[in-house]
Design a protein around this motif. Structure first.
Motif, PDB file in Angstrom:
ATOM      1  N   SER A 190     -51.046  21.594 -12.809  1.00 16.16           N
ATOM      2  CA  SER A 190     -51.828  22.824 -12.883  1.00 16.16           C
ATOM      3  C   SER A 190     -53.322  22.575 -12.703  1.00 16.16           C
ATOM      4  O   SER A 190     -54.088  23.517 -12.476  1.00 16.16           O
ATOM      5  N   LYS A 191     -53.757  21.311 -12.754  1.00 10.45           N
ATOM      6  CA  LYS A 191     -55.168  20.971 -12.598  1.00 10.45           C
ATOM      7  C   LYS A 191     -55.544  20.720 -11.130  1.00 10.45           C
ATOM      8  O   LYS A 191     -56.716  20.498 -10.836  1.00 10.45           O
ATOM      9  N   LEU A 192     -54.533  20.755 -10.251  1.00  4.10           N
ATOM     10  CA  LEU A 192     -54.769  20.399  -8.851  1.00  4.10           C
ATOM     11  C   LEU A 192     -54.716  21.629  -7.943  1.00  4.10           C
ATOM     12  O   LEU A 192     -54.307  22.719  -8.357  1.00  4.10           O
ATOM     13  N   TRP A 210     -42.840  26.060  -0.909  1.00  6.26           N
ATOM     14  CA  TRP A 210     -42.658  25.361  -2.177  1.00  6.26           C
ATOM     15  C   TRP A 210     -41.413  25.827  -2.934  1.00  6.26           C
ATOM     16  O   TRP A 210     -40.973  25.165  -3.878  1.00  6.26           O
ATOM     17  N   GLU A 211     -40.860  26.959  -2.567  1.00  5.38           N
ATOM     18  CA  GLU A 211     -39.839  27.590  -3.397  1.00  5.38           C
ATOM     19  C   GLU A 211     -38.613  26.729  -3.690  1.00  5.38           C
ATOM     20  O   GLU A 211     -38.127  26.724  -4.829  1.00  5.38           O
ATOM     21  N   PRO A 212     -38.037  25.999  -2.705  1.00  2.00           N
ATOM     22  CA  PRO A 212     -36.845  25.193  -3.052  1.00  2.00           C
ATOM     23  C   PRO A 212     -37.111  24.208  -4.183  1.00  2.00           C
ATOM     24  O   PRO A 212     -36.290  24.060  -5.106  1.00  2.00           O
ATOM     25  N   TRP A 213     -38.254  23.527  -4.160  1.00  2.00           N
ATOM     26  CA  TRP A 213     -38.568  22.542  -5.196  1.00  2.00           C
ATOM     27  C   TRP A 213     -38.879  23.229  -6.516  1.00  2.00           C
ATOM     28  O   TRP A 213     -38.404  22.811  -7.579  1.00  2.00           O
ATOM     29  N   LEU A 214     -39.669  24.302  -6.460  1.00  2.00           N
ATOM     30  CA  LEU A 214     -40.007  25.018  -7.691  1.00  2.00           C
ATOM     31  C   LEU A 214     -38.759  25.551  -8.377  1.00  2.00           C
ATOM     32  O   LEU A 214     -38.637  25.513  -9.612  1.00  2.00           O
ATOM     33  N   ARG A 215     -37.799  26.039  -7.570  1.00  2.00           N
ATOM     34  CA  ARG A 215     -36.579  26.614  -8.137  1.00  2.00           C
ATOM     35  C   ARG A 215     -35.759  25.538  -8.844  1.00  2.00           C
ATOM     36  O   ARG A 215     -35.277  25.738  -9.976  1.00  2.00           O
ATOM     37  N   ARG A 223     -48.623  27.746 -12.052  1.00  2.00           N
ATOM     38  CA  ARG A 223     -49.929  28.192 -11.590  1.00  2.00           C
ATOM     39  C   ARG A 223     -50.829  26.974 -11.402  1.00  2.00           C
ATOM     40  O   ARG A 223     -50.985  26.160 -12.311  1.00  2.00           O
ATOM     41  N   MET A 224     -51.434  26.866 -10.208  1.00  2.00           N
ATOM     42  CA  MET A 224     -52.308  25.744  -9.904  1.00  2.00           C
ATOM     43  C   MET A 224     -53.764  26.169 -10.090  1.00  2.00           C
ATOM     44  O   MET A 224     -54.084  27.361 -10.187  1.00  2.00           O
ATOM     45  N   LYS A 225     -54.655  25.177 -10.141  1.00  2.00           N
ATOM     46  CA  LYS A 225     -56.078  25.469 -10.304  1.00  2.00           C
ATOM     47  C   LYS A 225     -56.582  26.381  -9.192  1.00  2.00           C
ATOM     48  O   LYS A 225     -57.327  27.330  -9.415  1.00  2.00           O
ATOM     49  N   SER A 226     -56.149  26.105  -7.952  1.00  2.00           N
ATOM     50  CA  SER A 226     -56.552  26.910  -6.793  1.00  2.00           C
ATOM     51  C   SER A 226     -55.528  26.695  -5.695  1.00  2.00           C
ATOM     52  O   SER A 226     -54.647  25.828  -5.791  1.00  2.00           O
TER      53      SER A 226
END
Length: 308
Positions: A190-192, A210-215, A223-226
């Motif tokens: 989340s810091k990156l 990113w969805e396959p890995w996130l799932r 949520r990422m920093k940016s």
């Protein structure tokens, strides 16, 4: 006496234009229809037939009322002329085909083209120096027949793959070694900065890649920093190599970058995306030996990459 009324010496061939007019008139049994086919006037065709008959010293047609019929001599000439012209057409087609440029046209995604195909392409062109390879790198699914393309490498769900499979895809976050050193646990992500690709059909889901890995990881609400968004996957990869954030790594497209240590996987093994790359061939490729050899070369390269 006019030269057109003089019988030619035995063995001397009549002019080719007379034979072409005779072949058309004999096939159509009409000077008028032959003239239309040859883009001549009816009187011009009639005059050429008279010249040919004078040259041979025989009548080739019986002029009936509003009709033509071949004489016995005309039938002999028709068979010979038809056979000779067919041989000439076949020879001309073979000569033109042998002198035509040899080309293979392929379409695929920009990511596959820039990250996997192009770095290897020198091996094909080196062994096939006479073959021009045309690569159409686009996210559009081009129709092979209407676009005059021999091959496509399609990136699709496994269940929809058509043709030989090159490889299935696995996905994993990748970043530069410097950024990886700052990651101790999953929450550090989340810091990156998240590097992602925008696809025209998924504008409402900017992290579709990113969805396959996130799932699989159960991180749908990560949520990422940016976020940095790109229109081309290769640009997102370049940003990751430069240390600007974390990109979802598609293997085996990025395997060489991982092997070289330019990108690292701080979270271990990847997960299957259930998508893959398949070779689809067009009907025109069946008559293009170079296209068939290119497809075989793709399969061999994919197999060599699996063994590496």
């Amino acid at each position: 006496m006019h030269s057109e009324n003089v019988k030619a010496p035995a063995g001397e061939l009549p002019p080719l234009d007379l034979l072409r007019s005779f072949e058309a008139a004999a096939r159509r049994l009409s000077f008028t229809l032959a003239a239309g086919e040859l883009h001549l006037t009816q009187s011009a065709v009639s005059r050429q037939i008279q010249q040919l008959e004078a040259s041979l010293g025989v009548l080739l047609f019986e002029r009936r009322h509003r009709a033509l019929a071949l004489t016995e001599a005309g039938g002999v000439m028709q068979r010979a002329v038809t056979d000779s012209l067919e041989r000439l057409r076949d020879a001309t087609a073979r000569v033109r085909a042998s002198s035509a440029p040899r080309q293979v046209a392929i379409t695929t995604t920009p990511g596959f083209a820039s990250l996997w195909l192009i770095p290897r392409l020198v091996r094909f062109t080196g062994s096939h120096p006479q073959v021009d390879v045309r690569v159409s790198a686009t996210l559009d699914v081009l129709d092979l027949e209407s676009s005059r393309i021999d091959l496509a490498v399609r990136f699709v769900p496994i269940s929809r793959g058509i043709g030989p499979a090159l490889f299935e895809e696995s996905v994993i976050p990748l970043c530069s070694p410097q950024l990886a050193a700052s990651l101790r646990e999953l929450s550090d992500f989340s810091k990156l900065t998240l590097l992602t690709v925008e696809y025209p059909d998924h504008s409402e889901t900017p992290t579709i890649d990113w969805e396959p890995w996130l799932r699989v990881m159960g991180l749908d609400d990560l949520r990422m920093k940016s976020t940095l968004r790109f229109t081309q996957y290769a640009d997102a990869v370049a940003a990751a190599v430069a240390g600007q954030g974390v990109v979802i790594g598609r293997l085996p497209l990025l395997r060489e970058l991982v092997q070289e240590g330019r990108l690292v996987a701080p979270l271990g093994e990847g997960v299957a995306s259930h998508r893959g790359y398949f070779i689809e061939t067009s009907r025109r490729a069946a008559g293009n030996r170079d296209a068939q050899e290119f497809a075989q070369w793709l399969r061999e390269e994919a197999e060599a990459a699996r063994r590496a």
